[in-house]
Design an enzyme around this catalytic site. Sequence first.
Site, short mmCIF file in Angstrom:
data_model
loop_
_atom_site.label_atom_id
_atom_site.label_comp_id
_atom_site.label_asym_id
_atom_site.label_seq_id
_atom_site.Cartn_x
_atom_site.Cartn_y
_atom_site.Cartn_z
N HIS A 20 0.87 -1.20 0.00
CA HIS A 20 0.00 0.00 0.00
C HIS A 20 0.89 1.24 0.00
O HIS A 20 1.46 1.61 1.03
CB HIS A 20 -0.90 0.01 1.24
CG HIS A 20 -1.84 1.17 1.30
ND1 HIS A 20 -3.17 1.03 1.61
CD2 HIS A 20 -1.66 2.50 1.10
CE1 HIS A 20 -3.76 2.21 1.59
NE2 HIS A 20 -2.85 3.13 1.29
N HIS A 22 1.47 5.43 -1.83
CA HIS A 22 1.03 6.53 -2.70
C HIS A 22 2.27 7.10 -3.38
O HIS A 22 3.19 7.57 -2.70
CB HIS A 22 0.35 7.62 -1.86
CG HIS A 22 -0.88 7.13 -1.17
ND1 HIS A 22 -2.14 7.24 -1.72
CD2 HIS A 22 -1.03 6.47 0.01
CE1 HIS A 22 -3.03 6.69 -0.89
NE2 HIS A 22 -2.37 6.21 0.15
N ASN A 48 -5.41 7.20 -5.98
CA ASN A 48 -6.11 8.45 -5.63
C ASN A 48 -5.37 9.69 -6.14
O ASN A 48 -5.02 10.58 -5.39
CB ASN A 48 -6.38 8.54 -4.12
CG ASN A 48 -5.12 8.57 -3.27
OD1 ASN A 48 -4.09 8.02 -3.66
ND2 ASN A 48 -5.20 9.19 -2.12
N LYS A 105 -9.68 -0.17 -5.36
CA LYS A 105 -9.68 0.54 -4.08
C LYS A 105 -11.00 1.22 -3.82
O LYS A 105 -11.50 1.96 -4.66
CB LYS A 105 -8.55 1.58 -4.08
CG LYS A 105 -8.42 2.38 -2.79
CD LYS A 105 -7.85 1.55 -1.66
CE LYS A 105 -7.91 2.26 -0.31
NZ LYS A 105 -6.80 3.18 -0.09
N HIS A 142 -10.55 1.53 2.28
CA HIS A 142 -10.25 2.56 3.28
C HIS A 142 -11.39 2.48 4.28
O HIS A 142 -12.50 2.92 4.01
CB HIS A 142 -10.15 3.96 2.66
CG HIS A 142 -9.80 4.99 3.69
ND1 HIS A 142 -8.54 5.55 3.81
CD2 HIS A 142 -10.52 5.52 4.72
CE1 HIS A 142 -8.51 6.38 4.84
NE2 HIS A 142 -9.70 6.39 5.41
N HIS A 180 -4.48 -0.32 6.15
CA HIS A 180 -3.98 0.46 7.29
C HIS A 180 -4.91 0.38 8.51
O HIS A 180 -5.48 1.40 8.93
CB HIS A 180 -3.68 1.91 6.90
CG HIS A 180 -4.69 2.58 6.00
ND1 HIS A 180 -6.02 2.66 6.29
CD2 HIS A 180 -4.54 3.19 4.81
CE1 HIS A 180 -6.64 3.30 5.34
NE2 HIS A 180 -5.76 3.63 4.41
N ASP A 253 1.54 2.82 3.49
CA ASP A 253 0.69 4.01 3.30
C ASP A 253 1.53 5.27 3.25
O ASP A 253 1.07 6.35 3.65
CB ASP A 253 -0.40 4.12 4.38
CG ASP A 253 -1.53 5.06 3.94
OD1 ASP A 253 -1.65 5.32 2.74
OD2 ASP A 253 -2.27 5.54 4.82
N HIS A 257 3.16 14.68 0.96
CA HIS A 257 2.52 15.97 0.67
C HIS A 257 3.61 17.03 0.79
O HIS A 257 4.46 16.93 1.70
CB HIS A 257 1.42 16.29 1.69
CG HIS A 257 0.22 15.40 1.60
ND1 HIS A 257 -0.81 15.61 0.70
CD2 HIS A 257 -0.12 14.28 2.29
CE1 HIS A 257 -1.73 14.67 0.84
NE2 HIS A 257 -1.33 13.84 1.81
N ALA A 269 -3.71 15.01 5.29
CA ALA A 269 -3.44 13.74 5.97
C ALA A 269 -2.43 12.95 5.17
O ALA A 269 -2.57 12.81 3.95
CB ALA A 269 -4.73 12.95 6.10
O1 DOR Z 1 -3.23 9.73 5.57
C1 DOR Z 1 -3.61 9.36 4.48
N1 DOR Z 1 -3.08 9.87 3.34
N2 DOR Z 1 -4.58 8.46 4.40
C2 DOR Z 1 -5.15 8.14 3.23
O2 DOR Z 1 -6.04 7.35 3.25
C3 DOR Z 1 -4.73 8.81 1.98
C4 DOR Z 1 -3.37 9.31 2.07
C5 DOR Z 1 -3.01 10.28 0.96
O3 DOR Z 1 -3.28 9.96 -0.21
O4 DOR Z 1 -2.43 11.32 1.24
ZN ZN Z 2 -3.29 5.10 1.58
#
Ligand code: DOR
Ligand code: ZN
Length: 351
Positions: A20, A22, A48, A105, A142, A180, A253, A257, A269
């Site tokens: 998992h 990103h 996403n 997902k 999720h 997660h 996970d 950012h 998040a």
């Molecule tokens: O903290 C998170 N960040 N949880 C998620 O489910 C998505 C992820 C994100 O894409 O930034």
């Molecule tokens: Zn995630």
Amino acid sequence: MCATRSPVPSITIAQPDDWHVHLRDGAMLSAVVPYTARQFARAIVMPNLLPPITTAEQALAYRQRILSAVPAGVAFTPLMTIYLTDRTTAADIARARDAGVVAVKLYPAGATTNSDAGVTALHRVAPALEAMQRLGVPLLVHGEVTDPAVDIFDRESVFLDTVLDPLRKDFPALRVVMEHVTTREAVQYVQSVAQGLAATITAHHLLFHRNALLAGGLRPHYYCLPILKRAEHRDALLAAATGGDRRFFLGTDSAPHPIHRKECAQGCAGCFTAPVAIELYVTAFEAAGALDRLEAFASHHGADFYGLPRNLGALTLHRVAWEPPKRIDTADEGLHPLIPEGGLGWRVANG
Ligand code: DOR
Ligand code: ZN
């Protein structure tokens, strides 16, 4: 007197996979892919993006962009997913499966980052879920409700009763991964199901509880969804991860950012852990006295669940105290990896 065993100076495990992650797109993708590719043989890449990856064609194009960002000489296989929306059809699922997409997902609409296009009501996606059940395509969940009236610390446990359990009754042969997991209730729920349900666990949920986020000052780099819970939940996750149970496996996970979107009035998040992901897991397993259980969790259980071969390569970590950089400069903005206070006591060989 008891003989005290000196700590092992290094540990070697079969190369792990990240089930998992990103990786984003564009300049961010180029910046973060090398970190994941350096540690993991394969990774399940979350869809996403903005707009989300919803079709086989988009997944294949995204896969090519990821491969272009893998450093020369590094072997890394991205495993692709598509994003379930209210409009996903059974034919979309079949095309995705035929194109090699490994999973779908489910983001409840509004649950987290870039989830606005997610599912608004499960009955709307019944034909897609039925196709997944028939074709053996796993659903990655999720697991949080989005009802604003539900306390943010309860959104996962409420999801189990109100969404996941009814979903599993409606689609009993659908293979599901609860992504997660963060609560004792989720661990117990997964353990109560003999077949077809598994869960990923992040390194940050194994190492930290909500005090890390909130006590003594707000620390936005510890903010993720599902949010860090009480210490007793962290302890339940650690017991599950180190217990040798095949239903639990590694999923970082890692969710980068830009710093200015974390350190602000309404921060995003996501914890960016990819640069030190396996070091964080080793730290958690060592604290639990379970270094010998790391390989199964990190390198075996996930592959077995997905019906993929276990990796043949190996990864070695050395015991060494070091302070990883707290800022990584990227083409357009900086990133702040999640590093425990005081640094790390393990480091990937050649890392
Ligand atoms: O903290 C998170 N960040 N949880 C998620 O489910 C998505 C992820 C994100 O894409 O930034
Ligand atoms: Zn995630």
